[in-house]
Design a protein around this motif. Structure first.
Motif, PDB file in Angstrom:
ATOM      1  N   SER A  51      11.121  -0.297 -50.860  1.00 12.18           N
ATOM      2  CA  SER A  51      12.547   0.012 -50.722  1.00 12.18           C
ATOM      3  C   SER A  51      12.707   1.520 -50.661  1.00 12.18           C
ATOM      4  O   SER A  51      11.775   2.271 -50.963  1.00 12.18           O
ATOM      5  CB  SER A  51      13.321  -0.495 -51.942  1.00 12.18           C
ATOM      6  OG  SER A  51      13.367  -1.880 -51.956  1.00 12.18           O
ATOM      7  N   ALA A  52      13.926   1.956 -50.350  1.00 12.72           N
ATOM      8  CA  ALA A  52      14.266   3.360 -50.504  1.00 12.72           C
ATOM      9  C   ALA A  52      14.189   3.722 -51.987  1.00 12.72           C
ATOM     10  O   ALA A  52      14.322   2.858 -52.855  1.00 12.72           O
ATOM     11  CB  ALA A  52      15.678   3.601 -49.989  1.00 12.72           C
ATOM     12  N   THR A  57      19.847   4.582 -50.748  1.00  7.23           N
ATOM     13  CA  THR A  57      20.671   3.823 -49.797  1.00  7.23           C
ATOM     14  C   THR A  57      22.156   4.023 -50.108  1.00  7.23           C
ATOM     15  O   THR A  57      22.967   4.246 -49.200  1.00  7.23           O
ATOM     16  CB  THR A  57      20.315   2.317 -49.840  1.00  7.23           C
ATOM     17  OG1 THR A  57      18.899   2.190 -49.698  1.00  7.23           O
ATOM     18  CG2 THR A  57      21.001   1.553 -48.725  1.00  7.23           C
ATOM     19  N   GLU A 141      14.387   3.869 -46.267  1.00  8.95           N
ATOM     20  CA  GLU A 141      13.113   3.141 -46.293  1.00  8.95           C
ATOM     21  C   GLU A 141      12.030   3.850 -45.471  1.00  8.95           C
ATOM     22  O   GLU A 141      10.858   3.827 -45.825  1.00  8.95           O
ATOM     23  CB  GLU A 141      13.316   1.713 -45.784  1.00  8.95           C
ATOM     24  CG  GLU A 141      13.625   0.671 -46.860  1.00  8.95           C
ATOM     25  CD  GLU A 141      14.977   0.847 -47.541  1.00  8.95           C
ATOM     26  OE1 GLU A 141      15.795   1.653 -47.059  1.00  8.95           O
ATOM     27  OE2 GLU A 141      15.213   0.168 -48.569  1.00  8.95           O
ATOM     28  N   TYR A 207      13.835  -3.847 -45.556  1.00 10.56           N
ATOM     29  CA  TYR A 207      15.283  -3.767 -45.266  1.00 10.56           C
ATOM     30  C   TYR A 207      15.614  -3.463 -43.815  1.00 10.56           C
ATOM     31  O   TYR A 207      16.670  -3.816 -43.336  1.00 10.56           O
ATOM     32  CB  TYR A 207      15.871  -2.700 -46.197  1.00 10.56           C
ATOM     33  CG  TYR A 207      17.305  -2.300 -46.067  1.00 10.56           C
ATOM     34  CD1 TYR A 207      18.342  -3.216 -46.196  1.00 10.56           C
ATOM     35  CD2 TYR A 207      17.636  -0.950 -45.884  1.00 10.56           C
ATOM     36  CE1 TYR A 207      19.668  -2.799 -46.138  1.00 10.56           C
ATOM     37  CE2 TYR A 207      18.957  -0.530 -45.828  1.00 10.56           C
ATOM     38  CZ  TYR A 207      19.971  -1.462 -45.946  1.00 10.56           C
ATOM     39  OH  TYR A 207      21.278  -1.044 -45.905  1.00 10.56           O
ATOM     40  N   ARG A 221      22.115  -5.620 -47.869  1.00  4.08           N
ATOM     41  CA  ARG A 221      21.713  -4.961 -49.109  1.00  4.08           C
ATOM     42  C   ARG A 221      20.719  -5.824 -49.882  1.00  4.08           C
ATOM     43  O   ARG A 221      20.847  -7.035 -49.929  1.00  4.08           O
ATOM     44  CB  ARG A 221      22.939  -4.649 -49.983  1.00  4.08           C
ATOM     45  CG  ARG A 221      23.908  -3.635 -49.397  1.00  4.08           C
ATOM     46  CD  ARG A 221      23.264  -2.301 -49.043  1.00  4.08           C
ATOM     47  NE  ARG A 221      22.561  -1.646 -50.098  1.00  4.08           N
ATOM     48  CZ  ARG A 221      23.072  -0.722 -50.921  1.00  4.08           C
ATOM     49  NH1 ARG A 221      24.345  -0.386 -50.810  1.00  4.08           N
ATOM     50  NH2 ARG A 221      22.325  -0.147 -51.850  1.00  4.08           N
ATOM     51  N   GLY A 222      19.738  -5.164 -50.445  1.00  9.20           N
ATOM     52  CA  GLY A 222      18.694  -5.881 -51.173  1.00  9.20           C
ATOM     53  C   GLY A 222      17.679  -6.546 -50.260  1.00  9.20           C
ATOM     54  O   GLY A 222      16.837  -7.321 -50.709  1.00  9.20           O
ATOM     55  N   GLY A 223      17.723  -6.213 -48.967  1.00  6.75           N
ATOM     56  CA  GLY A 223      16.939  -6.954 -47.970  1.00  6.75           C
ATOM     57  C   GLY A 223      15.445  -6.685 -47.949  1.00  6.75           C
ATOM     58  O   GLY A 223      14.718  -7.343 -47.200  1.00  6.75           O
ATOM     59  N   SER A 224      14.961  -5.768 -48.773  1.00  5.50           N
ATOM     60  CA  SER A 224      13.512  -5.500 -48.743  1.00  5.50           C
ATOM     61  C   SER A 224      12.701  -6.712 -49.207  1.00  5.50           C
ATOM     62  O   SER A 224      11.570  -6.914 -48.762  1.00  5.50           O
ATOM     63  CB  SER A 224      13.166  -4.295 -49.621  1.00  5.50           C
ATOM     64  OG  SER A 224      13.738  -3.134 -49.089  1.00  5.50           O
TER      65      SER A 224
END
Ligand code: ADP
Ligand code: ASP
Ligand code: MG
Length: 436
Positions: A51-52, A57, A141, A207, A221-224
């Motif tokens: 993730s970032a 983000t 990311e 993400y 959001r939270g897509g990693s």
């Protein structure tokens, strides 16, 4: 320090390790990450998804909103971007090799200029905003993946940065893109298999993706987590590991229930319901690729890697009769389809209910155990409950309550349904745990 293991002894089916924002937040977190990657790489081919850095983000999207609302002066110095760039550079200076840190410094300076230019475009071109928003968010990311690759390299791990947008192909629904599965599988394999065959460790940002035309998209959001599952599915991974800041999936949101406990094992269906109904620890769409390909998903704490965490498989825990966990989602509005509202309005019966919350009691045991619903509703009999439903998979009992009572409902249900059993007390006492 070089690897002692022979390449031939490393399992060929890869393990995907995904690290969330707090697990890449600073230099200490990245040192822990490097230890975990080393441990995995000693026995199996390894893919890293990141993730970032925590908060990045949010910072990028806040800058987009400011630019869109016209509060940003295109010529202003943008100190928030400087802080963001400096944060990555500071970690690189501490942990990467001088050459790696210098290379990253050039990439960071370029990224800063590009983001500033894109923010100006946000102000100028309202019609392009959804696409620009994804383009800007994706830097979080992209930069964390480049940083992590440099840090792993300095730890003598053969890491290679890969642009995730060359792997995860999606439709053009900006901000909530849906993957194009066959293309994602094909591109992910084409990009990563040669690296894995060469005993390298690909490092990708989660993400983010791109349309087949190359336009940057994001998975929500939270897509990693979802990225990790997509990559794992494409590669036929032996396991997808989600490294986060809690000891796995807990019996309830730990921000609401202080004594929520780790669930050692979950079925795919249970985990999917929990994620869908608000357990933020997993992005709601993560379980689908894993379920389709039968890949175990392990959720672990990057700060406490010795803790067992949660393992999600087809079987789950197999404890008949037990509720496994409670999830909830606040800020729900219950509404009827507008046309129906218009038709019913003359009858004076229709209301749109805002400020509601969904509460979801989950357990494979719900399929077979009678009486759980009665127990649930007896526990909160003084609270107004509406829209009761049992999901298609029959592992959840879901209902709607007032937002203002949601925390209390979850706390009371948790206390009633997860009272420590004598066996638990023995185990906990043996482990020297503090009793709630
Ligand atoms: P990451 O940045 O690693 O992806 P997230 O913040 O997205 O981490 O998800 C982890 C957080 O999810 C936890 O810190 C916790 O506050 C929250 N959470 C909500 N419900 C649950 C649950 N049932 N089990 C574990 N964590 C939960
Ligand atoms: N960085 C993205 C977010 O904050 C994706 C993720 O962390 O999973 O939503
Ligand atoms: Mg997350």
């Amino acid at each position: 320090m070089s690897q002692s293991i022979e390449p031939s002894a490393r399992r060929t089916q890869p393990t995907v390790l995904k690290f969330g924002g707090t697990s890449v937040a600073d230099a200490d977190a990245l040192q822990r990450l490097a230890r975990l990657v080393r441990r995995a790489y000693q026995s199996t081919r390894t893919v890293v998804i990141v993730s970032a850095l925590a908060g990045v983000t949010d910072a990028l999207l806040t800058a987009v909103d400011a630019a869109a609302s016209g509060t940003g002066d295109p010529k202003r110095p943008r100190p928030e971007l400087d802080a963001l760039i400096e944060r990555h550079q500071g970690i690189a200076t501490r942990l990467a090799r001088p050459q790696g840190a210098a290379g990253l410094g050039i990439a960071l300076a370029r990224a800063r200029a590009e983001i500033a230019e894109l923010l100006n475009a946000v102000a100028r071109e309202p019609e392009r905003r959804p696409a620009l928003r994804d383009e800007i968010a994706a830097y979080g990311e992209r930069l964390s993946a480049a940083l992590v690759a440099a840090v792993l390299g300095a730890a003598d791990l053969p890491a290679r940065y890969v642009d995730a947008r060359r792997c995860v192909l999606t439709d053009a629904a900006h901000g909530r893109a849906t993957p194009l599965f066959p293309q994602t599988e094909e591109h992910t394999r084409a990009e990563l298999a040669p690296l894995l065959d060469g005993e390298l460790i690909p490092v990708l940002g989660g993400y983010i993706g791109a349309t087949p035309q190359g336009v940057t998209t994001t998975l929500g959001r939270g897509g990693s987590d979802y990225s990790a599952a997509l990559v794992g599915a494409a590669l036929g991974a032996r396991e997808i590991q989600i490294w986060t800041d809690v000891n796995g999936v807990l019996t309830a949101d730990p921000r609401v229930v202080a004594d929520a406990r780790t669930i050692p094992a979950l079925s795919y269906a249970e985990a999917a319901e929990l994620a869908y109904f608000g357990a933020k620890v997993l992005h709601p769409r993560t379980l689908q690729p894993a379920t389709d390909h039968g890949i175990p998903v392990r959720i672990c704490n990057s700060r406490a890697p010795g803790e067992p965490g949660t393992l999600v498989t087809a079987q789950g825990v197999g404890r008949v009769g037990a509720v496994t966990a409670i999830a909830h989602k606040s800020g729900i509005t219950v509404l009827q389809i507008p046309q129906i509202i218009a038709e019913l309005r003359p009858l004076g019966l229709v209301a749109i209910e805002s400020d509601r919350a969904i509460v979801c009691v989950v357990g494979e045991g719900l399929r077979t155990t009678p009486g759980i619903a009665a127990r649930v509703f007896a526990t909160i009999s003084d609270i107004n409950v509406s829209l009761i439903s049992q999901g298609a998979s029959r592992v959840n009992l879901t209902f709607v309550v007032d937002n203002a009572r949601a925390r209390e409902v979850v706390q009371r249900l948790h206390a009633a349904l997860f009272a420590l059993e004598p066996a638990d007390l023995d185990t906990a006492a043996a482990a020297g745990e503090r009793m709630p």
